[in-house]
Each structure stands twice: as structure tokens, then as C-alpha cells.
Design a protein around this motif. Structure first.
Motif, PDB file in Angstrom:
ATOM      1  N   SER A 241      -0.756   6.962  -2.367  1.00 47.03           N
ATOM      2  CA  SER A 241      -2.042   7.227  -3.128  1.00 47.03           C
ATOM      3  C   SER A 241      -3.075   6.348  -2.508  1.00 47.03           C
ATOM      4  CB  SER A 241      -1.617   7.105  -4.424  1.00 47.03           C
ATOM      5  OG  SER A 241      -1.447   5.542  -4.898  1.00 47.03           O
ATOM      6  N   ASP A 242      -2.915   5.118  -2.265  1.00 45.73           N
ATOM      7  CA  ASP A 242      -4.099   4.155  -1.751  1.00 45.73           C
ATOM      8  C   ASP A 242      -4.697   4.615  -0.550  1.00 45.73           C
ATOM      9  OD1 ASP A 242      -3.635   2.071  -3.773  1.00 45.73           O
ATOM     10  OD2 ASP A 242      -1.604   1.681  -2.582  1.00 45.73           O
TER      11      ASP A 242
ATOM     12  N   PHE B 104      -6.178  -0.488   6.629  1.00 46.92           N
ATOM     13  CA  PHE B 104      -6.485   0.995   6.168  1.00 46.92           C
ATOM     14  C   PHE B 104      -7.169   1.766   7.038  1.00 46.92           C
ATOM     15  CE2 PHE B 104      -6.689  -0.659   1.478  1.00 46.92           C
ATOM     16  CZ  PHE B 104      -5.966   0.572   0.986  1.00 46.92           C
TER      17      PHE B 104
ATOM     18  N   GLY C 213      -7.761  -2.585  -9.185  1.00 42.14           N
ATOM     19  CA  GLY C 213      -6.389  -2.762  -9.141  1.00 42.14           C
ATOM     20  C   GLY C 213      -6.154  -4.130  -8.638  1.00 42.14           C
TER      21      GLY C 213
ATOM     22  N   SER D  49      -6.972   7.340  -1.683  1.00 40.57           N
ATOM     23  CA  SER D  49      -8.251   6.830  -2.055  1.00 40.57           C
ATOM     24  C   SER D  49      -9.152   6.533  -1.045  1.00 40.57           C
ATOM     25  CB  SER D  49      -7.702   5.468  -3.183  1.00 40.57           C
ATOM     26  OG  SER D  49      -6.701   5.750  -3.753  1.00 40.57           O
TER      27      SER D  49
ATOM     28  N   GLY E 216      -5.512   0.256  -9.765  1.00 39.72           N
ATOM     29  CA  GLY E 216      -6.382   0.752  -8.530  1.00 39.72           C
ATOM     30  C   GLY E 216      -6.585   2.359  -8.355  1.00 39.72           C
ATOM     31  N   VAL E 217      -6.398   3.027  -9.531  1.00 35.81           N
ATOM     32  CA  VAL E 217      -6.552   4.576  -9.509  1.00 35.81           C
ATOM     33  C   VAL E 217      -7.761   4.685 -10.394  1.00 35.81           C
ATOM     34  CG1 VAL E 217      -5.558   6.870  -9.450  1.00 35.81           C
ATOM     35  CG2 VAL E 217      -4.409   4.982  -8.883  1.00 35.81           C
TER      36      VAL E 217
ATOM     37  N   PRO F   7      -8.324  -1.092  -4.785  1.00 37.66           N
ATOM     38  CA  PRO F   7      -7.055  -0.330  -5.064  1.00 37.66           C
ATOM     39  C   PRO F   7      -5.915  -1.474  -5.273  1.00 37.66           C
ATOM     40  CG  PRO F   7      -7.703  -0.624  -2.770  1.00 37.66           C
ATOM     41  CD  PRO F   7      -8.831  -1.148  -3.452  1.00 37.66           C
ATOM     42  N   GLY F   8      -4.750  -1.055  -5.385  1.00 39.03           N
ATOM     43  CA  GLY F   8      -3.517  -1.959  -5.397  1.00 39.03           C
ATOM     44  C   GLY F   8      -2.890  -1.901  -6.651  1.00 39.03           C
ATOM     45  N   HIS F   9      -1.555  -1.198  -6.582  1.00 38.72           N
ATOM     46  CA  HIS F   9      -0.741  -1.283  -7.717  1.00 38.72           C
ATOM     47  C   HIS F   9       0.742  -1.340  -7.664  1.00 38.72           C
ATOM     48  CE1 HIS F   9      -0.378   2.800  -5.921  1.00 38.72           C
ATOM     49  NE2 HIS F   9       0.908   2.767  -6.275  1.00 38.72           N
TER      50      HIS F   9
ATOM     51  N   LEU G 159       0.766  -1.204  -0.065  1.00 40.33           N
ATOM     52  CA  LEU G 159      -0.128   0.053  -0.047  1.00 40.33           C
ATOM     53  C   LEU G 159       0.878   1.223   0.064  1.00 40.33           C
ATOM     54  CD1 LEU G 159      -2.521  -0.982   2.684  1.00 40.33           C
ATOM     55  CD2 LEU G 159      -2.859  -1.342   0.016  1.00 40.33           C
TER      56      LEU G 159
END
Ligand SMILES: [Zn+2]
Ligand SMILES: [Zn+2]
Length: 334
Positions: free
Chosen positions: A39-40, A316, A112, A43, A107-108, A57-59, A36
Motif C-alpha cells: 500500500s505504501d 521507493f 504516518g 501511495s 500513512g494513508v 507514509p509508514g504504518h 514498507l
């Protein structure tokens, strides 16, 4: 299959969703671990203007090839490049697809990797002899490596890096890989310690030390040849042009959340190169993989914890409540 879904700001849950569709030429991957990043968190908090809900999410991904595909055998572990490029815009035509005008990051702008399986084009996959944890660090480090490349950092340079979070740390390692001398500036002693482990020659805590005097002292009064800004505040945007040496280079990676006013005279008087840096190119991925394969990055120090997917929503929430208590959180799906 299971996935972590963001439904609205502050709300994440684990759900069952359909298996990914495999379009022509895509490779089916089993997701093993996802890192993470800031940017997550944005989000999750509903502060990322590029994210609409619901969104997975998730990249920052470590994955395993499920079915062999061309040169990739089933069972191969890969890192992946989470950006798209259209091939037609000005950036793409100039061979700089990292800055594609129509980029969609995993994820954006699209769903993701916090899910059990994903399908990706072959050219976005990087096989590497790395652990799952290391594979998750590839993408965040590439962003800083790209900034060092944008700044044309060489062994002759002293590079000052503002901000030693995930992305700034990549800039430290990237500048170090180019044999430059690095000076890291942050407000957090823990992050500065990690920056040293990643290759920083000097550190300055801007809460307790004068950045201006520190930089002059370390550069015989000239200022750093290159400044890389990885914070995104008006103060650090300004400090970059104020502190950089005459005819130096300034590279901006931080996204400022508000307009920044400048003494633009310095651009001219110092004849500065002021550069933006966004995402990363394939060569940045190769360079980071080489660094990690050589064991030259403090991987264990950079990761604060690994949690299973089921605990992702809680992770999170805790992270959002106390962001300074966490370095990198990894979510394990394997
Ligand atoms: Zn990231
Ligand atoms: Zn494009």
C-alpha cells in the motif's frame, strides 16, 4: 525532526517538520524502524485513492516509549496498531473496530510513521520482547491472522492461500498457528519457498502447474475447506469460489482494482460462506506477537533489506521500478 514526505506521484524527499503535538493521553514514541508494504508503494505511485499529497507514509512500526505513561515505562519497545475507530459506526458497535467505517490508517488517510517521533494513544501500543525487525512485521502479519480468524480456520481444515506476498504470508502463518494444513499458490518460486518456511505444507506455482488439479489431488477430490484470497485480481477472486469445497469458506483480503464477474450459481450450489477481511483486531496483534516471541516465523527470510531514512526516497524509486526484486524493505531511523 526529519520525515520522509511524498509530494506527488513518484516524488519522495526527506524534510524537517515540527515535533508531534501530544494530545491528552497520547504517548510520545521514538520511531526506530518502519516496514514498507504494497500500500505504501501504491501511495508512492499515486495509485492509492485514499491518499492525498503531501503525505508521510509508514504504518508498520517499531518504536520506543520516550516518556513513561501509566504501565508503560520509558525505553519500552512497542509495535503499534495503525488504525483508528470511531466507536459509533455499525462495525464499532458490533465490536469489530478493525472495519470501522471511518477508519484512518497511519500513512494513508493521515500522516504516518516515517518520521523520528510520533504520538499515539496508549491502547494502540503493544509492548513485546522482540527485535526492531520483528516489531515491524507484527502489523503486516496481523492482517493475514485476521483473515484466518474470519475463515474460522481449525485443525480439521485444509486452507488454500492465493498469493504469498506480505499479507498472504500472514495468512499462512495464521492458518498454521491454528494447526490447519496449508496449500500456497503463487507465481513466484521465491515467495513459495518463504511460504514453506512460514509453515505451508504444500505449494503450487500457478505458472507451471494446474491449480485446479493440484488442489483436487491434495484434497481427495473435494477441494480446500477454506480459500483465502490475497492477490486481488478477477481471476483469483473467481478461482476462490471455483476451487473451494462444497460448504466451504472463502475469505477475501485482496482489493480488486476492477469489477469482477462471477458464476454466482456456485455461491448457492456449494452453500458457501463468502467473507471479507480487513485490517486486524487486538487479539490478532496478541497472536502474532506470541508467534514471533516463540521464534516461529522466518523473520530474516522475509526481509530483503534495511536502509537508513536518508536512503528512503531512493528505496521507493528502486522498488517502484523493479517490484519483483524486493521482499520487505525496512527503513531504519534509530
Ligand atoms: Zn501494510
Ligand atoms: Zn467506527
Amino acid at each position: 525532526m526529519k520525515a520522509l514526505v511524498l509530494h506527488k506521484p513518484g516524488h519522495a524527499s526527506i524534510e524537517t517538520i515540527p515535533m508531534p503535538e501530544r494530545k491528552n493521553g497520547t504517548v510520545l514514541l521514538r520511531v526506530q524502524m518502519v516496514g514498507l508494504c504494497g500500500s505504501d508503494l501504491n501511495s508512492f505511485r499515486g495509485l492509492n485513492p485514499l491518499v492525498s499529497f503531501p503525505r508521510i507514509p509508514g504504518h508498520e512500526v517499531s518504536a520506543t516509549v520516550v516518556q513513561g505513561h501509566g504501565d508503560l515505562q520509558a525505553g519500552t519497545d512497542v509495535a503499534l496498531n495503525p488504525y483508528t475507530s470511531c466507536g459509533q459506526c455499525a462495525s464499532c458497535r458490533r465490536g469489530r473496530p478493525n472495519a470501522c467505517q471511518f477508519n484512518q490508517t497511519l500513512g494513508v488517510q493521515r500522516d504516518g510513521a516515517l518520521t523520528e517521533f510520533i504520538a499515539m494513544p496508549r491502547e494502540k501500543l503493544y509492548p513485546a520482547k522482540l527485535t526492531r525487525k520483528e516489531l515491524c512485521l507484527v502489523e503486516p502479519l496481523t492482517v493475514g491472522f485476521h483473515a484466518a480468524a474470519r475463515g474460522h480456520v481449525t485443525a480439521e481444515d485444509t486452507v488454500a492461500i492465493f498469493g504469498c506476498g506480505g499479507v498472504g504470508l500472514g495468512a499462512v502463518a495464521g492458518s498454521n498457528a491454528r494447526r490447519a494444513r496449508t496449500i500456497c499458490i503463487d507465481v513466484d518460486d521465491g515467495k513459495l519457498q518463504l511460504a514453506r518456511a512460514a509453515g505451508a505444507a504444500h505449494t503450487i506455482n500457478s505458472l507451471t502447474q494446474s491449480v485446479h488439479e493440484g488442489l483436487l489431488e491434495l484434497t481427495d477430490g473435494r477441494g480446500p475447506d477454506v480459500v483465502i484470497e490475497a492477490v486481488g485480481t478477477p481471476a483469483t477472486f473467481r478461482a476462490a469460489v471455483e476451487e473451494v469445497a462444497f460448504t466451504g469458506r472463502v475469505v477475501y483480503m485482496g482489493y480488486a482494482k476492477e469489477p469482477v464477474s462471477y458464476e454466482t450459481r456456485l455461491f448457492v450450489q456449494k452453500e458457501l460462506d463468502v467473507l471479507g477481511s480487513r485490517n486486524a483486531l487486538p487479539e490478532d496483534f496478541q497472536a502474532v506477537i506470541k508467534l514471533l516471541e516463540a521464534g516461529k516465523f522466518p523473520v530474516n527470510d522475509a526481509v530483503s533489506q534495511i536502509v537508513p531514512l536518508e536512503e528512503g526516497p531512493d528505496a521507493f524509486r528502486s522498488w517502484s521500478e523493479k517490484p519483483s526484486h524486493f521482499k520487505k524493505i525496512l527503513i531504519s531511523l534509530g
